[in-house]
Write an enzyme that holds these catalytic residues in place. Structure first.
Site, PDB file in Angstrom:
ATOM      1  N   ASN A 153       0.697  -1.353  -0.102  1.00 21.67           N
ATOM      2  CA  ASN A 153       0.020   0.050   0.063  1.00 21.67           C
ATOM      3  C   ASN A 153       0.762   1.425   0.089  1.00 21.67           C
ATOM      4  O   ASN A 153       0.385   2.049  -0.489  1.00 21.67           O
ATOM      5  CB  ASN A 153      -1.049   0.003   1.176  1.00 21.67           C
ATOM      6  CG  ASN A 153      -0.427  -0.205   2.437  1.00 21.67           C
ATOM      7  OD1 ASN A 153       0.548  -0.936   2.619  1.00 21.67           O
ATOM      8  ND2 ASN A 153      -1.102   0.389   3.380  1.00 21.67           N
ATOM      9  N   GLU A 248       3.969  -4.253  12.452  1.00 16.58           N
ATOM     10  CA  GLU A 248       3.161  -3.071  11.946  1.00 16.58           C
ATOM     11  C   GLU A 248       2.088  -3.701  11.424  1.00 16.58           C
ATOM     12  O   GLU A 248       2.108  -3.886  10.091  1.00 16.58           O
ATOM     13  CB  GLU A 248       3.955  -2.066  11.131  1.00 16.58           C
ATOM     14  CG  GLU A 248       4.976  -1.169  12.065  1.00 16.58           C
ATOM     15  CD  GLU A 248       4.578  -0.723  13.198  1.00 16.58           C
ATOM     16  OE1 GLU A 248       3.266  -0.003  13.227  1.00 16.58           O
ATOM     17  OE2 GLU A 248       5.334  -0.422  14.123  1.00 16.58           O
ATOM     18  N   CYS A 286      -3.816   1.378   6.931  1.00 13.83           N
ATOM     19  CA  CYS A 286      -3.951   0.712   8.305  1.00 13.83           C
ATOM     20  C   CYS A 286      -4.826   1.834   9.100  1.00 13.83           C
ATOM     21  O   CYS A 286      -5.453   1.356  10.111  1.00 13.83           O
ATOM     22  CB  CYS A 286      -2.834   0.201   9.005  1.00 13.83           C
ATOM     23  SG  CYS A 286      -1.895  -1.068   8.159  1.00 13.83           S
TER      24      CYS A 286
END
Length: 480
Positions: A153, A248, A286
């Site tokens: 992303n 993460e 996220c």
């Protein structure tokens, strides 16, 4: 003629025996082919990194800082070229791709600054009689070679968050970019190859996912930095309990709008930021806004504005400067989002706008009346879908934020400083953003989550600490 991109093995170009295609998610056009390293070449890269570890750790700070400064400068010079590449690989609108390159420029600049000013600390030990004449110097040293596993992303900036801190502390890094978006990382390799970093101190290897378990298990790679799904992240951590693993992972970020955020300007600002940041990477971030939790006092007026602002988001060809929302990374991702919205509707939810898929694109969508047993209510959608929730108090709002397996970031729209500090104290997340969406991230700040959102922190200084350990030198017999 289609370009086949070579990879970077111990700082030099190399080609394998096979390749794979990278295609544009908007129109299916071929972006390029990428050479795949053989098992022998992967072994060569790991062996070179392990051999380089003591050499790189001893490299003077000015050498590492100069290399990082060079990368920052060259990324800035090649901004438009690299931004166009990110858009082609990822489907991200060009204006957001330019922003991503700008952020990576800053990440490498901060890493250069931190490399120069990381001095450790000193302490006198004669505070007790047994320490008379003793003085300590505490410095940090690399834990070893870093295996960096990056997501699709942010194919440049999240790569930067692994590579830059590793170089800053003198830790060799083996970087594995996402299969969907490897070319941005390979271009970064071109720039790294222009520096004077030691041979073996870095490699960029587009290794297929199915070949990764062997790398994860390799004892010569004691540090793993992974960004991606919680399922894969915790599988990695569980498989290597003695390694240092930074994760993460995902989130289902909430934007809370409290009762005092009630002027026309307040509501317009909140609606604008929520609409933008539920859709800004096609929702593939996220910390994209997934849940809006609004006090009943402002709920109706806010919902009207959010729906209008979401409908104003411009969709289409991501190479067009006017486009706000492009396609998802591929059609399968869009089909998954579609199935989750369909599941929500089947369980009683109402689609206020959007809810339509076309190929790899999914229209910006707002959902109300979401039931607790819908997938959208608990999982990370990673798409341009927003759900609305009405509450009757701050207590109820904060409880709703915490009623999640994830805990990455939250945004709280309030003017009340007491509510702001309460949010900071009570919300079980890694970051609380007051007066804005949860999607704000400054790349120098500590970034990471709790619960299923991961362990460890990014942000250059904090990742440098994660990649190193303290080593104490005690001097004796001194007249202090």
């Amino acid at each position: 003629m289609t370009t086949t991109h070579e990879f970077w093995l111990a700082g030099r170009r190399a080609s394998g025996e096979s390749d794979f295609e990278v295609r544009h998610s908007f129109d299916g056009s071929l972006v390029g082919k990428v050479s795949v390293p053989t098992d022998a070449q992967v072994e060569e890269a790991v062996a070179a990194a392990a051999a380089a570890a003591p050499v790189f750790a001893a490299t003077p700070a000015h050498v590492r800082a100069a290399a990082l400064d060079h990368v920052s400068k060259r990324l800035a010079e090649r901004t438009e070229e690299i931004a166009r590449l990110i858009t082609a690989e990822n489907g991200k609108p060009i204006k957001w791709a330019r922003g991503e390159v700008g952020r990576a420029v800053s990440v490498f600049r901060w890493a250069a600054e931190e490399a120069r000013r990381t001095n450790g600390e000193t302490m006198r030990l004669d505070t007790d009689p047994g320490g008379t004449g003793r003085f300590a110097v505490v410095r940090r040293f690399p834990k070893g070679v870093v295996l960096g596993i990056a997501p699709f992303n942010f194919p440049l900036n999240l790569v930067a968050h692994k590579v830059a801190p590793a170089i800053a502390v003198g830790a060799p890094i083996i970087l594995k970019p996402a299969p969907a978006t490897p070319i941005s990382a390979l271009v970064l390799g071109e720039i790294l190859a222009e520096t004077d970093l030691p041979a073996g101190s870095w490699s960029v290897l587009p290794v297929p996912n199915e070949k990764m378990p062997a790398l994860v298990q390799d004892d010569r790679l004691p540090v793993i930095s992974f960004t991606g799904s919680d399922k894969v992240g915790y599988q990695i951590m569980d498989s290597v309990p003695r390694k240092h693993v930074t994760l993460e992972l995902g989130g289902n970020a909430a934007a809370v709008v409290l009762a005092d955020w009630n002027s026309e300007a307040d509501l317009d600002w909140a609606a604008t930021r929520i609409a933008m940041f539920s859709n800004y990477q096609g929702g593939q971030s996220c910390i994209s806004v997934q849940r809006v939790i609004a006090d009943a006092a402002v709920y109706d007026a806010l919902v009207e504005r959010i729906v209008a602002k979401v409908q104003d988001q411009v969709t289409g060809d991501p190479s067009d400067d006017s486009v706000d929302v492009g396609p998802l990374v591929d059609e399968n991702a869009a089909k998954r989002v579609e199935s989750w919205v369909d599941d929500a509707v089947a369980k009683g939810a109402k689609v206020l706008t959007g809810g339509v898929r076309e190929g790899a694109a999914y229209a910006p969508t707002v959902v109300a009346d979401l039931s607790d047993d819908a997938i959208l209510a608990t999982a990370e959608v990673f798409g341009p879908v927003l759900s609305l929730h009405k509450v009757n108090s701050t207590d109820e709002a904060f409880a709703a934020v915490n009623d999640s397996a994830f805990g990455l970031q939250a945004g709280v729209f309030t003017h009340d400083v007491q509510a702001a500090f309460r949010a900071h104290r009570e919300l079980q997340v890694g970051g609380v953003i007051i007066g804005d969406a949860p999607s704000y991230r400054a790349d120098q700040m500590p970034y990471g989550g709790v619960k299923d959102s991961g362990v460890g922190r990014e942000g250059v200084k904090y990742a440098m600490e994660d990649f190193t350990y303290e080593r104490v030198l005690v001097l004796t017999g001194l007249d202090l």
